[in-house]
Design an enzyme around this catalytic site. Sequence first.
Site, short mmCIF file in Angstrom:
data_model
loop_
_atom_site.label_atom_id
_atom_site.label_comp_id
_atom_site.label_asym_id
_atom_site.label_seq_id
_atom_site.Cartn_x
_atom_site.Cartn_y
_atom_site.Cartn_z
N GLN A 1 2.40 3.30 -5.61
CA GLN A 1 1.37 2.76 -6.35
C GLN A 1 0.34 1.76 -5.74
O GLN A 1 -0.95 1.69 -6.35
CB GLN A 1 2.24 1.49 -7.51
CG GLN A 1 3.13 2.44 -8.53
CD GLN A 1 2.20 3.06 -9.34
OE1 GLN A 1 1.12 2.77 -10.00
NE2 GLN A 1 2.82 4.17 -9.95
N SER B 1 2.62 -3.56 9.55
CA SER B 1 2.68 -2.48 8.68
C SER B 1 2.26 -1.07 8.87
O SER B 1 1.13 -0.92 9.36
CB SER B 1 2.06 -3.06 7.26
OG SER B 1 2.12 -1.69 6.47
N TYR C 1 0.87 -1.00 0.11
CA TYR C 1 0.02 -0.14 0.10
C TYR C 1 0.79 1.06 -0.07
O TYR C 1 0.75 2.25 0.68
CB TYR C 1 -1.12 -0.22 1.33
CG TYR C 1 -2.00 1.03 1.04
CD1 TYR C 1 -3.11 0.56 0.09
CD2 TYR C 1 -2.28 2.17 1.81
CE1 TYR C 1 -4.29 1.43 -0.06
CE2 TYR C 1 -3.30 2.90 1.70
CZ TYR C 1 -4.29 2.57 0.72
OH TYR C 1 -5.35 3.47 0.60
N GLU D 1 15.97 26.95 -14.05
CA GLU D 1 15.71 26.99 -15.46
C GLU D 1 15.85 25.56 -16.15
O GLU D 1 15.14 25.86 -17.32
CB GLU D 1 16.74 27.94 -16.21
CG GLU D 1 16.50 29.40 -15.63
CD GLU D 1 16.95 30.39 -16.74
OE1 GLU D 1 17.06 30.25 -17.88
OE2 GLU D 1 17.51 31.38 -16.14
N HIS E 1 6.13 -3.55 -12.45
CA HIS E 1 7.46 -3.44 -13.17
C HIS E 1 7.82 -4.84 -13.35
O HIS E 1 7.66 -5.70 -12.55
CB HIS E 1 8.50 -2.51 -12.29
CG HIS E 1 9.79 -2.36 -12.68
ND1 HIS E 1 10.01 -2.11 -13.86
CD2 HIS E 1 10.95 -2.48 -11.80
CE1 HIS E 1 11.23 -1.97 -14.13
NE2 HIS E 1 11.70 -2.22 -12.82
N SER F 1 1.43 0.91 7.19
CA SER F 1 0.25 1.33 6.13
C SER F 1 -1.20 0.84 6.24
O SER F 1 -2.17 1.37 5.72
CB SER F 1 0.64 0.99 4.84
OG SER F 1 1.91 1.57 4.16
N GLY G 1 2.24 6.93 -8.07
CA GLY G 1 0.97 6.74 -7.58
C GLY G 1 0.08 7.50 -7.13
O GLY G 1 -1.04 7.62 -7.47
#
Length: 336
Positions: free
Chosen positions: A25, A48, A22, A228, A105, A50, A131
Site C-alpha cells: 500500500q 530499509s 513503502y 474451475e 486498516h 525499500s 497496492g
Amino acid sequence: MARIHTDGNLDLLSGKVAVIGYGSQGHAHALNLRDSGVDVEVGLRPGSPSRELAEDAGLVVKEIADAVSGAQVVAILLPDHVQKPVYEGEIEPSLADGAALLFAHGLNVHFGRVVPPAGHDVVMVAPKAPGHRVRELYEAGAGTPGLVAVHQDASGQALELAIAYGTAIGCGRVGLLETTFAEETESDLFGEQAVLCGGATALIKAGFETLVEAGYQPEIAYYEVVNELKLIVDLIYEGGFEYMRYSISDVAEYGDLTRGPRVVDAGVKETMREILAEIRSGAFARELFEDDDAGRPRFEHLRREQTGGQLEQVGSELRELAGKRGLLGADVHGVG
C-alpha cells in the site's frame, strides 16, 4: 444506505504528507499522492530495502521521525504487527501539533494497540485492492473503491480530510464508502478468516483430498477444485450469482442449488458466528499479538505445517505445464 463520497477537496492537503512504509500500500499511496500534486515524503527505517525503490521513483525519503516532523498528515502504512513499536518510538514523539494520523486498516487503533493522543484527527482510508492494483488503475485514469472512516475528529474536518486523501490516491474516482474503524476491522478479519483465505483454502483442500482419497487422479482433482473455482468467482464478480448460474450448465446449477447448502450447512454458519464473536471480543487480536510478541512461534509452526503437500505440488506442475503451452485460464463453457 451507506454514504459514498466521490469528490474530495485536494486543497485540504495543503501541507506535507508523510507516508510511513513503502510496501504494497505504501508505494501506491506515495506515488498516487505525488502525482495528484501533494507534497510527499516517505519515512523508512535505516537500512530499509525499500529505500532505493522509493528514491528511484523520485520520492523524497527520510528516516521515520524526520518524515513525521512537520507533516500535516502521517499515513501509517506499515504491517500491522510492527505499527505499535514504530508508532510509540518514532512517530508519536515527532508529531506536529494538530497533525492527522491516517491508517489503511483499523486493527491497531480499534483494539487499542495504538492509542493516538487527543488533539489529532485519526482517520482511515482503505483501498479495497492490493497496492499494485491501486497504482495500476490510478495510472490508467481509473481507481479502486475504498473505505473511509473517522476515529477521532479534533479539527472538525477529519472526514473531509480523509476524503481528500482518498481522492488523491484514486479511490474517489470510484467511490469512498463511509464506515467506522470497528466495522472495517471486524468485517475485514471475518472475511479473511471465514471466506476469503481460511474458508476458501480449507474448502479447496477438503475437496481435493476427498477426490484423491476416493481414487481420482490428483491432476483431475486439482483442475476441478482450483482452476474451475477461478472461473466461478470471476462470473460472480462480473454479474452476481444469477449471472454465474446462467453461464454454467443446468447440471452444475442443479448441483449448486441442492448440494451447496449441505456443504455449508447450519453447523458451518454457527462456526462462522463463533469466529466473528472471537474477532469482536478482541480474543483473536490478543491471540495474534501475544504470539507475535513471543516471536511468532505458533505462526511459524503453522506456516511450516501448511507448506508443500500434494495439492501444492500438483498445482505447481500443472501451472508450469500451462505456462509453457500458453494455456493459463480455461473455457467457461467447461464448467459443469
